[in-house]
Design a protein around this motif. Sequence first.
Motif, short mmCIF file in Angstrom:
data_model
loop_
_atom_site.label_atom_id
_atom_site.label_comp_id
_atom_site.label_asym_id
_atom_site.label_seq_id
_atom_site.Cartn_x
_atom_site.Cartn_y
_atom_site.Cartn_z
N LEU A 1 0.83 -1.20 0.00
CA LEU A 1 0.00 0.00 0.00
C LEU A 1 0.86 1.26 0.00
O LEU A 1 0.54 2.25 -0.66
CB LEU A 1 -0.93 0.00 1.22
N ILE A 2 1.94 1.19 0.72
CA ILE A 2 2.84 2.35 0.71
C ILE A 2 3.38 2.56 -0.69
O ILE A 2 3.53 3.69 -1.17
CB ILE A 2 4.01 2.13 1.71
N GLN A 3 3.62 1.48 -1.32
CA GLN A 3 4.14 1.58 -2.70
C GLN A 3 3.11 2.28 -3.58
O GLN A 3 3.45 3.09 -4.45
CB GLN A 3 4.41 0.17 -3.21
N VAL A 4 1.86 1.94 -3.34
CA VAL A 4 0.80 2.59 -4.11
C VAL A 4 0.81 4.08 -3.84
O VAL A 4 0.69 4.90 -4.74
CB VAL A 4 -0.57 2.00 -3.74
N LEU A 5 0.96 4.43 -2.59
CA LEU A 5 1.02 5.85 -2.22
C LEU A 5 2.16 6.52 -2.97
O LEU A 5 2.02 7.62 -3.50
CB LEU A 5 1.29 5.98 -0.72
#
Lengths: 407, 160
Positions: free
Chosen positions: A209-213
């Motif tokens: 999810l952080i990667q998505v951010l």
Amino acid sequence: MNPFVNDLNNIKAEETLKEKTKAFVRTELTKAQYAKTTVRTEHKKENPFMKKIIGAISAVAACTLLVICGFAFYNTPLNYVSVDINPSVELGINAFDRVVTMQAFNEDGEQLLAGLNVMQMSLQDAVSNLVEQADEQGYLNDDGSSVIAITAESNNEQTAAQIQTACENTITLTLNKGETTAVVYTDAVTLHFAQQAKESGVSPGKFRLIQVLQSLDPTITVDQYRNAKISDIIAAAGAMLDQPGNNGNGNGQGNADNADALQRIRNAIKAQNAEQTQTQSMTLGDSGNGETYTEQNQNQNANQYKNSETQAKEQEKEQKKAENGNSTTASPATPGNNGNGNSNGNGNAGGNGNAGTASCSADCSSDCSASCSASCTSSCSSSCSSSCASDGTGTSSANGNSNGGKG
Amino acid sequence: MSQLSGTNDYITAAIEKYSDMVRRICFLYLKNNADVEDVFQEVFLKFFQNFDTFENEDHQKAWLCRVAFNKCKDLHKSFWRKNVVGLENQEIPYELPEQSELTKAVLELPPDQRELIYLHYYEGRPIPEIAEIMQKNQNTVYSLLRRAKTLLKTKVSEHS
């Protein structure tokens, strides 16, 4: 002495004696010659016995080896499932879908695992227990704003998908039993990606999810969100999606809407990935950026969608967002917000936001009612369908608030 | 050792040459035909097994003597140990028609002395040779001979 000599002189060896002796000698000498040239087979006696012993020992050794190998195989995780809410834990699943390893990635995770032992349980039982435990320990918000992220870690797409669906269903059932609700977000990553996540000290689910951010804002670092709740991350993503250029998608919506949006986003992603870069979503470790990039492109050009249905969904989402205005991790009190509002934030869903004319698809109503769950009641479904039918023009802002993002 | 058949081979020749000598030696110690046969088989088999090691005829003869005497003495010892009583029943199967008193007396001598008397008075060997065959010290042989003569004289005088 003469008599003695005379007497002895009279002694002669009998003929039969001589013949017997000659025959005897000849036979013995022949045997000796034969024995020299013949291969010795004296060791026959030993061999069968030795063979039996060796055979027995080999059998025992082989069985022991099999047992050891079987034991090792049974206890070797084949795939993993990352469960993140606020606590982050990862379960290792063996070939028979039994939990063989448990690992926590933060203190809350350790707390969660300390309370219960899910080893040897089937994946579903384990996930169910974890969710219940998380609820008991207070990690699930009463307003159902918490997001439970289930991330399947596998190199096999089918397996990953199965895990996602199964977990989603299990959690939904578990939550239904109790009084709490939460949003379930599922995703999948490769084992390679998971490894990278662990090297950074973050659970694979959260890392994803952080990667998505980061795809929305490259300046974001892992450390910023290392200790954040999943719901926070999703909210942040949603916030970014709201910004101009990002399709002005409003967030703040009621739980139901968020849930709806999540569901749709999830479906959308699946559909997108199916059509476009399937591999991207699965092999995240490498092409995460690419995927996001593509999504951004999608945002800007709805025509890139190959699936009209997908387009429809996207447009509908955008429409709804537009309706609700902006909100980020807004406090529940704010009208139109749920504190979640992040549902849209799953930027991965491709925060598409072009508020183009959207033609609602049939999915709308079905998704809506499903995601509503107990808290939603009829208003939810009605608003959903009505907004859909209205054909793109975000008719009633009333829709968004059906649940009363009253928090 | 390739010829093992045929009547005129070296086996036949050797056995013909030395049988009488071995038989005489057996006469001095054994009363049993079975024992005699046993000695013949063992002695001659050994002889032919070592056939290639003999340098000459004298060597062969001396060797045969020694081995035959040793085998006979062994059998004689075991015979005496096993059959203490009832020895008189064991008739000499091969009894000389008119065995002289002297011969009878010799047969009564201890085994080593018998051998000595045979080697010295029948074969006429000098003491050194006898010492070699008997594997004894020459002085021992002299003592033995002296003793034997004395014994014989006593026995003969007793018998007559």
